[in-house]
Write a protein that holds these residues in place. Structure first.
Motif, PDB file in Angstrom:
ATOM      1  N   ALA A  18       0.729  -1.360   0.026  1.00 36.74           N
ATOM      2  CA  ALA A  18      -0.109   0.217  -0.035  1.00 36.74           C
ATOM      3  C   ALA A  18       0.872   1.092  -0.038  1.00 36.74           C
ATOM      4  O   ALA A  18       0.721   2.250  -0.532  1.00 36.74           O
ATOM      5  CB  ALA A  18      -1.007  -0.086   1.351  1.00 36.74           C
ATOM      6  N   ALA A  19       2.029   1.347   0.628  1.00 34.22           N
ATOM      7  CA  ALA A  19       2.823   2.435   0.989  1.00 34.22           C
ATOM      8  C   ALA A  19       3.512   2.637  -0.351  1.00 34.22           C
ATOM      9  O   ALA A  19       3.619   3.936  -0.968  1.00 34.22           O
ATOM     10  CB  ALA A  19       3.931   2.201   1.972  1.00 34.22           C
ATOM     11  N   SER A  20       3.961   1.506  -0.954  1.00 35.19           N
ATOM     12  CA  SER A  20       4.489   1.934  -2.157  1.00 35.19           C
ATOM     13  C   SER A  20       3.680   2.416  -3.414  1.00 35.19           C
ATOM     14  O   SER A  20       3.840   3.229  -4.110  1.00 35.19           O
ATOM     15  CB  SER A  20       5.037   0.363  -2.854  1.00 35.19           C
ATOM     16  OG  SER A  20       5.401   0.480  -4.184  1.00 35.19           O
ATOM     17  N   GLU A 126      14.405   7.932  11.023  1.00 36.04           N
ATOM     18  CA  GLU A 126      13.359   6.797  10.690  1.00 36.04           C
ATOM     19  C   GLU A 126      13.487   6.532   9.368  1.00 36.04           C
ATOM     20  O   GLU A 126      13.527   5.289   8.812  1.00 36.04           O
ATOM     21  CB  GLU A 126      12.099   7.395  11.043  1.00 36.04           C
ATOM     22  CG  GLU A 126      11.555   7.482  12.534  1.00 36.04           C
ATOM     23  CD  GLU A 126      10.381   7.929  12.775  1.00 36.04           C
ATOM     24  OE1 GLU A 126       9.775   7.706  13.614  1.00 36.04           O
ATOM     25  OE2 GLU A 126       9.848   9.065  11.858  1.00 36.04           O
ATOM     26  N   ALA A 127      13.686   7.493   8.351  1.00 35.33           N
ATOM     27  CA  ALA A 127      13.767   7.469   7.019  1.00 35.33           C
ATOM     28  C   ALA A 127      15.170   6.390   6.674  1.00 35.33           C
ATOM     29  O   ALA A 127      14.982   5.369   6.016  1.00 35.33           O
ATOM     30  CB  ALA A 127      13.639   8.641   6.298  1.00 35.33           C
TER      31      ALA A 127
ATOM     32  N   THR B 132       6.045  -0.919  11.574  1.00 37.03           N
ATOM     33  CA  THR B 132       5.589   0.439  12.359  1.00 37.03           C
ATOM     34  C   THR B 132       6.183   1.516  11.376  1.00 37.03           C
ATOM     35  O   THR B 132       5.119   2.640  11.080  1.00 37.03           O
ATOM     36  CB  THR B 132       6.367   0.401  13.527  1.00 37.03           C
ATOM     37  OG1 THR B 132       6.248  -0.402  14.400  1.00 37.03           O
ATOM     38  CG2 THR B 132       6.062   1.804  14.406  1.00 37.03           C
ATOM     39  N   LEU B 133       7.130   1.555  10.731  1.00 38.39           N
ATOM     40  CA  LEU B 133       7.552   2.506   9.717  1.00 38.39           C
ATOM     41  C   LEU B 133       6.744   2.569   8.619  1.00 38.39           C
ATOM     42  O   LEU B 133       6.267   3.786   8.383  1.00 38.39           O
ATOM     43  CB  LEU B 133       9.097   2.464   9.484  1.00 38.39           C
ATOM     44  CG  LEU B 133       9.960   2.878  10.697  1.00 38.39           C
ATOM     45  CD1 LEU B 133      11.236   2.379  10.117  1.00 38.39           C
ATOM     46  CD2 LEU B 133       9.977   4.045  10.948  1.00 38.39           C
ATOM     47  N   LEU B 134       6.426   1.490   8.125  1.00 38.66           N
ATOM     48  CA  LEU B 134       5.650   1.618   6.887  1.00 38.66           C
ATOM     49  C   LEU B 134       4.046   2.185   7.190  1.00 38.66           C
ATOM     50  O   LEU B 134       3.453   2.925   6.367  1.00 38.66           O
ATOM     51  CB  LEU B 134       5.291   0.436   6.302  1.00 38.66           C
ATOM     52  CG  LEU B 134       6.591  -0.535   5.484  1.00 38.66           C
ATOM     53  CD1 LEU B 134       6.527  -1.912   5.117  1.00 38.66           C
ATOM     54  CD2 LEU B 134       6.786   0.447   4.400  1.00 38.66           C
ATOM     55  N   TYR B 135       3.487   1.589   8.238  1.00 41.74           N
ATOM     56  CA  TYR B 135       2.116   2.502   8.810  1.00 41.74           C
ATOM     57  C   TYR B 135       2.332   3.757   8.977  1.00 41.74           C
ATOM     58  O   TYR B 135       1.281   4.841   8.798  1.00 41.74           O
ATOM     59  CB  TYR B 135       1.501   1.574   9.888  1.00 41.74           C
ATOM     60  CG  TYR B 135       0.783   0.433   9.280  1.00 41.74           C
ATOM     61  CD1 TYR B 135      -0.595   0.990   8.548  1.00 41.74           C
ATOM     62  CD2 TYR B 135       0.983  -0.776   9.337  1.00 41.74           C
ATOM     63  CE1 TYR B 135      -1.535  -0.251   8.140  1.00 41.74           C
ATOM     64  CE2 TYR B 135       0.388  -1.786   8.792  1.00 41.74           C
ATOM     65  CZ  TYR B 135      -1.129  -1.348   8.098  1.00 41.74           C
ATOM     66  OH  TYR B 135      -1.812  -2.542   7.729  1.00 41.74           O
ATOM     67  N   LYS B 136       3.586   4.452   9.594  1.00 41.54           N
ATOM     68  CA  LYS B 136       3.778   5.622   9.650  1.00 41.54           C
ATOM     69  C   LYS B 136       3.883   6.384   8.494  1.00 41.54           C
ATOM     70  O   LYS B 136       3.081   7.417   8.329  1.00 41.54           O
ATOM     71  CB  LYS B 136       5.002   5.883  10.623  1.00 41.54           C
ATOM     72  CG  LYS B 136       5.230   7.424  10.932  1.00 41.54           C
ATOM     73  CD  LYS B 136       6.114   7.538  11.837  1.00 41.54           C
ATOM     74  CE  LYS B 136       6.447   8.774  12.691  1.00 41.54           C
ATOM     75  NZ  LYS B 136       7.238   8.908  13.621  1.00 41.54           N
ATOM     76  N   VAL B 137       4.472   5.798   7.459  1.00 41.95           N
ATOM     77  CA  VAL B 137       4.514   6.628   6.029  1.00 41.95           C
ATOM     78  C   VAL B 137       3.061   6.699   5.439  1.00 41.95           C
ATOM     79  O   VAL B 137       2.508   7.551   4.990  1.00 41.95           O
ATOM     80  CB  VAL B 137       5.234   5.742   5.149  1.00 41.95           C
ATOM     81  CG1 VAL B 137       4.913   6.115   3.818  1.00 41.95           C
ATOM     82  CG2 VAL B 137       6.619   5.792   5.585  1.00 41.95           C
ATOM     83  N   LEU B 138       2.389   5.520   5.616  1.00 40.13           N
ATOM     84  CA  LEU B 138       0.773   5.461   5.066  1.00 40.13           C
ATOM     85  C   LEU B 138       0.068   6.343   5.879  1.00 40.13           C
ATOM     86  O   LEU B 138      -0.932   7.264   5.162  1.00 40.13           O
ATOM     87  CB  LEU B 138       0.451   3.895   5.206  1.00 40.13           C
ATOM     88  CG  LEU B 138       0.160   3.211   4.224  1.00 40.13           C
ATOM     89  CD1 LEU B 138      -0.150   1.670   4.440  1.00 40.13           C
ATOM     90  CD2 LEU B 138      -0.386   3.571   2.805  1.00 40.13           C
ATOM     91  N   ASP B 139       0.092   6.650   7.227  1.00 45.12           N
ATOM     92  CA  ASP B 139      -0.778   7.308   7.919  1.00 45.12           C
ATOM     93  C   ASP B 139      -0.422   8.773   7.621  1.00 45.12           C
ATOM     94  O   ASP B 139      -1.302   9.716   7.734  1.00 45.12           O
ATOM     95  CB  ASP B 139      -0.491   7.217   9.674  1.00 45.12           C
ATOM     96  CG  ASP B 139      -1.265   5.727   9.854  1.00 45.12           C
ATOM     97  OD1 ASP B 139      -1.955   5.200   8.947  1.00 45.12           O
ATOM     98  OD2 ASP B 139      -0.914   5.157  11.039  1.00 45.12           O
TER      99      ASP B 139
END
Lengths: 144, 144
Positions: A18-20, A126-127, B132-139
DNA sequence: CTGTATTTGATTGTATACAATTCAATTTTA
DNA sequence: TAAAATTGAATTGTATACAATCAAATACAG
Protein backbone atom coordinates in the motif's frame (compact mmCIF):
# COMPACT_ATOMS: atom_id res chain seq x y z
CA UNK A 1 -12.21 -20.72 12.02
CA UNK A 2 -10.07 -18.26 13.90
CA UNK A 3 -6.90 -17.36 12.06
CA UNK A 4 -5.01 -14.35 13.39
CA UNK A 5 -2.20 -14.78 10.86
CA UNK A 6 -4.73 -14.14 8.07
CA UNK A 7 -5.81 -10.77 9.43
CA UNK A 8 -4.91 -7.90 7.17
CA UNK A 9 -3.42 -6.00 10.08
CA UNK A 10 -1.01 -8.86 10.78
CA UNK A 11 0.50 -8.84 7.30
CA UNK A 12 3.83 -7.17 6.67
CA UNK A 13 3.35 -7.37 2.91
CA UNK A 14 0.28 -5.20 2.93
CA UNK A 15 1.64 -1.90 4.30
CA UNK A 16 4.59 -2.44 1.99
CA UNK A 17 2.29 -2.85 -0.99
CA UNK A 18 0.00 0.00 0.00
CA UNK A 19 2.77 2.44 0.91
CA UNK A 20 4.57 1.75 -2.33
CA UNK A 21 1.47 2.40 -4.38
CA UNK A 22 0.53 5.54 -2.47
CA UNK A 23 4.02 6.99 -2.68
CA UNK A 24 4.15 6.29 -6.40
CA UNK A 25 0.81 7.99 -6.78
CA UNK A 26 2.09 11.06 -4.90
CA UNK A 27 4.91 11.41 -7.39
CA UNK A 28 2.57 12.00 -10.31
CA UNK A 29 1.94 15.74 -9.73
CA UNK A 30 5.66 16.42 -9.45
CA UNK A 31 6.51 14.32 -12.49
CA UNK A 32 3.76 15.62 -14.72
CA UNK A 33 5.68 18.83 -15.61
CA UNK A 34 8.50 16.55 -16.79
CA UNK A 35 6.07 14.42 -18.81
CA UNK A 36 7.24 11.35 -16.92
CA UNK A 37 5.47 8.55 -15.08
CA UNK A 38 7.06 7.11 -11.97
CA UNK A 39 8.56 4.13 -13.78
CA UNK A 40 9.84 6.35 -16.56
CA UNK A 41 11.35 8.59 -13.87
CA UNK A 42 13.40 5.82 -12.26
CA UNK A 43 14.65 4.79 -15.70
CA UNK A 44 15.77 8.38 -16.23
CA UNK A 45 17.44 8.37 -12.79
CA UNK A 46 19.62 5.49 -13.95
CA UNK A 47 20.44 7.18 -17.25
CA UNK A 48 21.28 10.52 -15.61
CA UNK A 49 23.84 8.59 -13.59
CA UNK A 50 25.13 6.13 -16.16
CA UNK A 51 24.74 8.00 -19.44
CA UNK A 52 24.48 4.67 -21.23
CA UNK A 53 22.88 1.38 -20.32
CA UNK A 54 21.44 -1.61 -22.08
CA UNK A 55 18.04 -3.11 -21.39
CA UNK A 56 19.19 -6.02 -19.26
CA UNK A 57 21.33 -3.76 -17.09
CA UNK A 58 18.36 -1.45 -16.58
CA UNK A 59 16.26 -4.46 -15.75
CA UNK A 60 18.68 -5.71 -13.10
CA UNK A 61 19.02 -2.32 -11.47
CA UNK A 62 15.31 -1.59 -11.45
CA UNK A 63 13.87 -5.10 -10.98
CA UNK A 64 11.99 -4.82 -14.25
CA UNK A 65 11.90 -7.19 -17.18
CA UNK A 66 11.91 -6.58 -20.91
CA UNK A 67 8.15 -6.91 -21.11
CA UNK A 68 7.91 -3.75 -19.05
CA UNK A 69 10.98 -1.97 -20.33
CA UNK A 70 10.65 -2.42 -24.07
CA UNK A 71 7.39 -0.47 -24.48
CA UNK A 72 8.42 2.03 -21.80
CA UNK A 73 11.72 2.80 -23.55
CA UNK A 74 9.90 3.23 -26.84
CA UNK A 75 7.72 5.84 -25.17
CA UNK A 76 10.73 7.67 -23.74
CA UNK A 77 12.24 7.61 -27.21
CA UNK A 78 9.03 8.99 -28.71
CA UNK A 79 9.18 11.83 -26.17
CA UNK A 80 12.70 12.59 -27.38
CA UNK A 81 14.42 11.87 -24.06
CA UNK A 82 16.47 8.82 -25.07
CA UNK A 83 17.99 7.05 -28.04
CA UNK A 84 17.78 3.30 -28.63
CA UNK A 85 20.58 1.81 -30.71
CA UNK A 86 21.90 -1.69 -31.21
CA UNK A 87 25.39 -2.22 -29.92
CA UNK A 88 27.92 -2.81 -32.68
CA UNK A 89 29.93 -5.36 -30.74
CA UNK A 90 26.81 -7.40 -29.95
CA UNK A 91 23.71 -6.82 -32.02
CA UNK A 92 21.53 -8.51 -29.41
CA UNK A 93 22.12 -5.68 -26.96
CA UNK A 94 20.07 -2.53 -27.15
CA UNK A 95 21.97 0.45 -25.89
CA UNK A 96 19.92 3.20 -24.27
CA UNK A 97 21.38 6.70 -23.97
CA UNK A 98 20.18 10.21 -23.25
CA UNK A 99 19.43 12.81 -25.89
CA UNK A 100 20.36 16.43 -25.20
CA UNK A 101 16.75 16.99 -24.20
CA UNK A 102 16.84 14.00 -21.89
CA UNK A 103 20.05 15.25 -20.32
CA UNK A 104 18.68 18.75 -19.80
CA UNK A 105 15.57 17.32 -18.15
CA UNK A 106 17.79 16.51 -15.19
CA UNK A 107 17.78 20.17 -14.21
CA UNK A 108 14.00 20.23 -13.97
CA UNK A 109 14.01 16.98 -12.00
CA UNK A 110 16.47 18.21 -9.38
CA UNK A 111 13.72 19.50 -7.10
CA UNK A 112 11.56 16.37 -7.22
CA UNK A 113 13.26 14.40 -4.41
CA UNK A 114 12.93 17.24 -1.93
CA UNK A 115 9.28 17.77 -2.81
CA UNK A 116 8.57 14.10 -2.31
CA UNK A 117 10.55 13.88 0.93
CA UNK A 118 8.25 16.51 2.39
CA UNK A 119 5.29 14.23 1.68
CA UNK A 120 6.79 11.45 3.76
CA UNK A 121 6.21 12.00 7.40
CA UNK A 122 9.39 10.43 8.76
CA UNK A 123 12.31 11.86 10.68
CA UNK A 124 15.76 11.53 9.15
CA UNK A 125 16.74 8.56 11.36
CA UNK A 126 13.42 6.83 10.73
CA UNK A 127 13.85 7.25 6.99
CA UNK A 128 17.33 5.82 7.25
CA UNK A 129 16.11 2.81 9.23
CA UNK A 130 13.33 2.21 6.75
CA UNK A 131 15.80 2.44 3.88
CA UNK A 132 18.13 -0.07 5.53
CA UNK A 133 15.37 -2.54 6.30
CA UNK A 134 13.93 -2.35 2.79
CA UNK A 135 17.32 -3.09 1.25
CA UNK A 136 17.76 -5.93 3.70
CA UNK A 137 14.48 -7.40 2.48
CA UNK A 138 15.50 -6.89 -1.14
CA UNK A 139 18.94 -8.42 -0.64
CA UNK A 140 17.45 -11.32 1.24
CA UNK A 141 15.19 -12.04 -1.70
CA UNK A 142 17.98 -11.85 -4.29
CA UNK A 143 18.66 -15.58 -4.14
CA UNK A 144 15.40 -17.49 -3.87
CA UNK B 1 25.62 18.60 -13.41
CA UNK B 2 26.25 16.79 -10.15
CA UNK B 3 23.07 15.88 -8.36
CA UNK B 4 23.42 13.41 -5.49
CA UNK B 5 19.74 13.62 -4.61
CA UNK B 6 18.93 12.17 -8.05
CA UNK B 7 20.99 9.04 -7.55
CA UNK B 8 18.95 5.88 -7.45
CA UNK B 9 20.73 4.77 -4.30
CA UNK B 10 19.64 7.94 -2.51
CA UNK B 11 15.94 7.39 -3.12
CA UNK B 12 13.75 5.99 -0.37
CA UNK B 13 10.92 5.40 -2.81
CA UNK B 14 12.88 2.95 -4.91
CA UNK B 15 13.59 0.14 -2.42
CA UNK B 16 9.98 0.55 -1.32
CA UNK B 17 8.77 0.11 -4.86
CA UNK B 18 11.17 -2.73 -5.66
CA UNK B 19 10.63 -4.64 -2.41
CA UNK B 20 6.89 -4.41 -2.79
CA UNK B 21 7.01 -5.79 -6.30
CA UNK B 22 9.43 -8.57 -5.44
CA UNK B 23 7.48 -9.66 -2.39
CA UNK B 24 4.26 -9.69 -4.37
CA UNK B 25 5.99 -11.80 -6.99
CA UNK B 26 7.13 -14.27 -4.35
CA UNK B 27 3.55 -14.78 -3.26
CA UNK B 28 2.51 -16.20 -6.63
CA UNK B 29 3.73 -19.80 -6.09
CA UNK B 30 1.96 -20.00 -2.74
CA UNK B 31 -1.24 -18.47 -4.07
CA UNK B 32 -1.43 -20.47 -7.26
CA UNK B 33 -2.89 -23.55 -5.54
CA UNK B 34 -5.66 -21.26 -4.26
CA UNK B 35 -6.19 -19.85 -7.77
CA UNK B 36 -5.63 -16.35 -6.41
CA UNK B 37 -3.41 -13.46 -7.45
CA UNK B 38 -1.89 -11.28 -4.76
CA UNK B 39 -4.52 -8.57 -5.11
CA UNK B 40 -7.29 -11.14 -5.08
CA UNK B 41 -5.67 -12.62 -1.97
CA UNK B 42 -5.78 -9.38 0.01
CA UNK B 43 -9.42 -8.92 -0.98
CA UNK B 44 -10.11 -12.40 0.37
CA UNK B 45 -8.21 -11.52 3.57
CA UNK B 46 -10.68 -8.72 4.17
CA UNK B 47 -13.66 -10.93 3.43
CA UNK B 48 -12.45 -13.76 5.67
CA UNK B 49 -12.41 -11.20 8.44
CA UNK B 50 -15.50 -9.18 7.65
CA UNK B 51 -17.79 -11.69 5.95
CA UNK B 52 -19.47 -8.83 4.14
CA UNK B 53 -18.18 -5.62 2.65
CA UNK B 54 -19.15 -3.21 -0.07
CA UNK B 55 -16.87 -1.96 -2.78
CA UNK B 56 -16.05 1.42 -1.27
CA UNK B 57 -15.20 -0.15 2.10
CA UNK B 58 -12.89 -2.61 0.38
CA UNK B 59 -11.33 0.26 -1.51
CA UNK B 60 -10.66 2.25 1.64
CA UNK B 61 -9.14 -0.69 3.47
CA UNK B 62 -6.96 -1.80 0.57
CA UNK B 63 -6.15 1.57 -1.05
CA UNK B 64 -7.76 0.44 -4.30
CA UNK B 65 -10.36 2.16 -6.42
CA UNK B 66 -13.37 0.82 -8.28
CA UNK B 67 -11.45 0.71 -11.54
CA UNK B 68 -9.31 -2.02 -10.00
CA UNK B 69 -11.90 -3.66 -7.79
CA UNK B 70 -14.83 -3.98 -10.16
CA UNK B 71 -13.14 -6.31 -12.66
CA UNK B 72 -11.27 -8.11 -9.88
CA UNK B 73 -14.46 -8.83 -7.95
CA UNK B 74 -16.11 -10.12 -11.11
CA UNK B 75 -13.24 -12.57 -11.51
CA UNK B 76 -13.56 -13.74 -7.90
CA UNK B 77 -17.27 -14.19 -8.52
CA UNK B 78 -16.55 -16.18 -11.68
CA UNK B 79 -14.25 -18.45 -9.65
CA UNK B 80 -17.12 -19.04 -7.25
CA UNK B 81 -15.43 -17.50 -4.20
CA UNK B 82 -17.73 -14.51 -3.67
CA UNK B 83 -21.20 -13.19 -4.35
CA UNK B 84 -21.96 -9.70 -5.59
CA UNK B 85 -25.40 -8.38 -4.69
CA UNK B 86 -26.94 -4.92 -4.61
CA UNK B 87 -27.95 -3.78 -1.18
CA UNK B 88 -31.71 -3.48 -0.75
CA UNK B 89 -31.51 -0.40 1.41
CA UNK B 90 -29.31 1.42 -1.12
CA UNK B 91 -29.20 0.09 -4.64
CA UNK B 92 -25.99 1.98 -5.35
CA UNK B 93 -24.05 -0.18 -2.94
CA UNK B 94 -22.69 -3.50 -4.09
CA UNK B 95 -22.38 -5.93 -1.24
CA UNK B 96 -19.60 -8.50 -1.53
CA UNK B 97 -19.80 -11.69 0.51
CA UNK B 98 -18.18 -15.12 0.62
CA UNK B 99 -19.67 -18.24 -0.88
CA UNK B 100 -19.21 -21.53 0.98
CA UNK B 101 -16.31 -22.27 -1.34
CA UNK B 102 -14.75 -18.88 -0.63
CA UNK B 103 -15.15 -19.45 3.09
CA UNK B 104 -13.58 -22.90 2.93
CA UNK B 105 -10.64 -21.52 0.97
CA UNK B 106 -9.53 -19.90 4.21
CA UNK B 107 -8.34 -23.27 5.45
CA UNK B 108 -6.02 -23.69 2.48
CA UNK B 109 -4.75 -20.13 2.90
CA UNK B 110 -3.84 -20.54 6.55
CA UNK B 111 -0.29 -21.67 5.77
CA UNK B 112 0.48 -18.87 3.29
CA UNK B 113 1.64 -16.21 5.80
CA UNK B 114 4.17 -18.52 7.43
CA UNK B 115 5.54 -19.62 4.06
CA UNK B 116 5.97 -16.01 3.00
CA UNK B 117 7.52 -14.95 6.30
CA UNK B 118 10.27 -17.48 5.71
CA UNK B 119 11.11 -15.72 2.44
CA UNK B 120 11.69 -12.43 4.22
CA UNK B 121 15.09 -12.32 5.77
CA UNK B 122 14.25 -10.17 8.78
CA UNK B 123 14.37 -10.87 12.49
CA UNK B 124 11.17 -10.49 14.47
CA UNK B 125 12.12 -7.04 15.87
CA UNK B 126 13.26 -5.85 12.44
CA UNK B 127 9.99 -6.95 10.89
CA UNK B 128 8.12 -5.13 13.62
CA UNK B 129 10.11 -1.94 13.08
CA UNK B 130 9.54 -2.14 9.33
CA UNK B 131 5.83 -2.66 9.91
CA UNK B 132 5.62 0.35 12.21
CA UNK B 133 7.53 2.62 9.85
CA UNK B 134 5.46 1.59 6.84
CA UNK B 135 2.24 2.36 8.67
CA UNK B 136 3.71 5.66 9.77
CA UNK B 137 4.36 6.50 6.12
CA UNK B 138 0.87 5.40 5.14
CA UNK B 139 -0.79 7.36 7.94
CA UNK B 140 1.30 10.40 7.13
CA UNK B 141 0.03 10.28 3.57
CA UNK B 142 -3.60 9.92 4.57
CA UNK B 143 -4.25 13.64 4.46
CA UNK B 144 -2.34 15.24 1.60
C1' DC C 1 -41.95 17.76 -2.88
C1' DT C 2 -38.96 18.72 -6.59
C1' DG C 3 -34.79 20.02 -8.71
C1' DT C 4 -29.94 19.94 -7.62
C1' DA C 5 -26.02 17.96 -5.33
C1' DT C 6 -23.79 14.01 -3.70
C1' DT C 7 -22.66 9.29 -3.46
C1' DT C 8 -21.46 4.81 -5.39
C1' DG C 9 -20.01 1.60 -8.81
C1' DA C 10 -19.03 0.87 -13.47
C1' DT C 11 -16.58 2.15 -17.59
C1' DT C 12 -12.85 3.97 -20.45
C1' DG C 13 -8.24 4.93 -21.45
C1' DT C 14 -3.40 4.81 -20.41
C1' DA C 15 0.53 2.71 -18.18
C1' DT C 16 2.65 -0.67 -15.87
C1' DA C 17 4.13 -5.62 -14.42
C1' DC C 18 5.46 -10.23 -15.29
C1' DA C 19 5.26 -15.18 -17.04
C1' DA C 20 5.92 -17.56 -21.06
C1' DT C 21 7.30 -17.72 -25.61
C1' DT C 22 9.73 -16.40 -29.69
C1' DC C 23 13.47 -14.91 -32.43
C1' DA C 24 17.89 -13.48 -33.69
C1' DA C 25 22.70 -13.05 -32.47
C1' DT C 26 26.43 -15.02 -30.09
C1' DT C 27 28.98 -18.39 -27.66
C1' DT C 28 29.97 -23.10 -26.41
C1' DT C 29 30.87 -27.55 -27.43
C1' DA C 30 31.15 -32.05 -29.46
C1' DT D 1 33.29 -25.92 -37.55
C1' DA D 2 28.49 -27.18 -37.58
C1' DA D 3 25.01 -28.07 -34.15
C1' DA D 4 23.52 -27.00 -29.54
C1' DA D 5 23.04 -23.99 -25.91
C1' DT D 6 22.80 -19.46 -24.24
C1' DT D 7 21.75 -14.72 -24.19
C1' DG D 8 19.11 -10.38 -24.90
C1' DA D 9 15.03 -8.12 -26.58
C1' DA D 10 10.69 -8.27 -28.25
C1' DT D 11 6.09 -10.18 -28.24
C1' DT D 12 1.87 -12.14 -26.29
C1' DG D 13 -1.41 -12.73 -22.82
C1' DT D 14 -3.26 -11.84 -18.31
C1' DA D 15 -3.82 -8.90 -14.31
C1' DT D 16 -3.44 -4.96 -12.02
C1' DA D 17 -3.61 0.34 -11.02
C1' DC D 18 -5.58 4.81 -11.31
C1' DA D 19 -7.45 9.23 -13.41
C1' DA D 20 -11.42 10.79 -15.48
C1' DT D 21 -15.99 10.25 -16.64
C1' DC D 22 -20.64 8.44 -16.48
C1' DA D 23 -25.16 6.84 -14.85
C1' DA D 24 -28.23 5.62 -11.38
C1' DA D 25 -29.79 6.12 -6.71
C1' DT D 26 -30.18 8.83 -2.81
C1' DA D 27 -29.93 12.94 0.01
C1' DC D 28 -31.07 17.48 0.70
C1' DA D 29 -32.23 22.36 0.22
C1' DG D 30 -35.72 25.50 -0.56
Amino acid sequence: MNCPQLKLENQLCFPLYAASKEITRRYAPYLEPLDLTYTQYIVMLVLWEEKKCNVSELGKKLFLDSGTLTPLLKKLEAKGYIQRTREQSDERCLSVSLTAEGESLKRKAASVPKSMASCVNLSEPEAKTLYTLLYKVLDGLEVP
